[in-house]
Design an enzyme around this catalytic site. Sequence first.
Site, short mmCIF file in Angstrom:
data_model
loop_
_atom_site.label_atom_id
_atom_site.label_comp_id
_atom_site.label_asym_id
_atom_site.label_seq_id
_atom_site.Cartn_x
_atom_site.Cartn_y
_atom_site.Cartn_z
N THR A 5 0.83 -1.38 0.01
CA THR A 5 -0.18 -0.15 -0.27
C THR A 5 1.19 0.77 0.07
OG1 THR A 5 -2.04 1.11 1.34
CG2 THR A 5 -0.10 -0.32 2.39
N ASP A 6 0.36 2.15 -0.52
CA ASP A 6 1.44 3.36 -0.06
C ASP A 6 1.30 4.09 1.19
OD1 ASP A 6 -1.15 4.22 -0.21
OD2 ASP A 6 -1.81 5.63 -1.20
N GLU A 7 0.83 3.72 2.02
CA GLU A 7 0.73 3.95 2.78
C GLU A 7 1.91 3.78 3.94
OE1 GLU A 7 -3.36 3.86 5.66
OE2 GLU A 7 -4.26 3.80 3.84
N TYR B 244 -1.23 -0.54 11.59
CA TYR B 244 -1.80 -0.87 9.67
C TYR B 244 -0.50 -0.70 8.71
CZ TYR B 244 -3.35 -1.01 5.29
OH TYR B 244 -3.55 -1.44 3.68
N SER B 245 -0.46 0.62 8.61
CA SER B 245 1.04 1.13 7.73
C SER B 245 2.50 -0.11 8.26
CB SER B 245 1.14 1.95 7.15
OG SER B 245 1.46 3.30 8.78
N SER C 183 2.44 -2.54 9.52
CA SER C 183 2.98 -3.95 10.14
C SER C 183 3.09 -3.95 8.17
CB SER C 183 1.45 -4.44 10.16
OG SER C 183 0.00 -3.99 9.34
N LYS C 184 2.48 -3.43 7.22
CA LYS C 184 2.26 -3.19 5.35
C LYS C 184 3.80 -2.88 5.51
CE LYS C 184 -0.16 -4.01 3.18
NZ LYS C 184 -0.47 -5.73 2.21
N ARG D 26 -8.81 10.70 14.27
CA ARG D 26 -7.84 9.57 14.54
C ARG D 26 -6.33 9.96 14.76
NH1 ARG D 26 -7.01 6.48 8.69
NH2 ARG D 26 -9.82 6.01 9.02
N HIS E 88 -2.49 10.79 12.24
CA HIS E 88 -3.96 9.76 10.89
C HIS E 88 -3.08 11.46 10.21
CE1 HIS E 88 -8.28 12.12 8.73
NE2 HIS E 88 -7.37 10.39 8.02
#
Length: 352
Positions: free
Chosen positions: A140-142, A165-166, A168-169, A288, A291
Amino acid sequence: MHTILVTGGAGFIGSNFIRHLREKHPTSRILNVDSLTYAGNLENLQAFEQDPLYVFRKVDIRDRPAIDELFTLFEIDDVVHFAAESHVDRSILEPELFLSTNILGTQVLLDVAMCHWKRYPDDKYSREYREDVCFVHVSTDEVYGSLGETGLFTEHTPLAPNSPYSASKAGSDLLVRSYHETYGLPIKITRCSNNYGPYQFPEKLIPLMVHRCMTDQSLPVYGDGGQVRDWLHVEDHCEAIDLVRQNGRVGEVYNIGGHNEKTNLELVRMILQSFDRSDECIHFVKDRPGHDRRYAIDATKMKDELGWVPRYSFEQGLEETIEWYRTHPEWIERIVSGAYRTYERDMYSSVE
Ligand code: NAD
Ligand code: TYD
């Protein structure tokens, strides 16, 4: 027979990708491996239940013996790896699950693929693999973190993830790279911007807002709504991944994006307009934590090397997507009520 293992195929992008594969490669066999978390919905794949070249197995990617058995049974040629915990808000509440699925699950797949694809499996240092196999990791781009007001993410932008999340990605993305550098495993990595389209779980921005418009509820916008996302129709993403799978260079990263930068507020207003509702329906809520302010992709490499450009304009794609949710109210309602979770049980019991 050419067999493609799709992990996470019961989710949003995975189920659209299976639809794409079936249309473009009607003679390939598709093995969909998905553990059916809350985000996995077999109703997305109803159309393939009678298809002899489509196989579903309810398996967790972290279950090494089960994954190993599937590689033996199905002689996998390509892996396209979507399975992941994918929602940033949930990662803030439950980071451990994200590390476990996204990093350790990816490691199991890499290990098993390596073992089955090696020409000389007993030689630890051999870097020779079966021809024409490849492991496509859907990142992902994140992983790049957040941009300021200008600039774009290129494949050379340093990784600087900001959410569990990002992170872990990014961990899984780097692990995939390391299996190529260390063991010579034929891998390819894609990093895509925010997707939208049919079958997206209604916790994500667009289906959430559309559903709330359909049910006369207020629309919760985080913070000031000035965060920018670069939206891409899921079918454009699926086409890009399939091109990378077939023609992308081994060991390379490909950025995929739509050149459709919109602030969340602009996007929510477009949705409201389509329902003839006023801005008064917007409800600004607490932001968030951590964010990311802006994502935007430079997809020049996809265009120059693989001839890919998105087909959908955002206006057309959004209109069609809203129309899809409007004409499939039962799809969302069955998620909201939890009824979709019983579909699998009903399906298997009707077979028995
Ligand atoms: P999703 O949450 O809709 O689907 C994820 C699927 O993975 C579900 O079917 C779920 O059941 C399955 N899964 C989760 N844990 C599993 C496990 N341990 N074993 C087997 N299956 C498991 O996600 P999505 O939006 O379709 O995203 C798919 C992939 O694309 C993810 O890797 C995500 O990081 C990446 N991605 C998503 C976007 C986006 O905008 N949605 C953008 C870029 C990249
Ligand atoms: P989301 O769909 O969760 O994707 P991501 O966080 O991976 O980009 O959210 C997209 C944007 O919309 C993000 O900036 C957060 C914002 N957002 C809201 O303002 N309200 C909401 O209810 C949700 C779910 C997201």
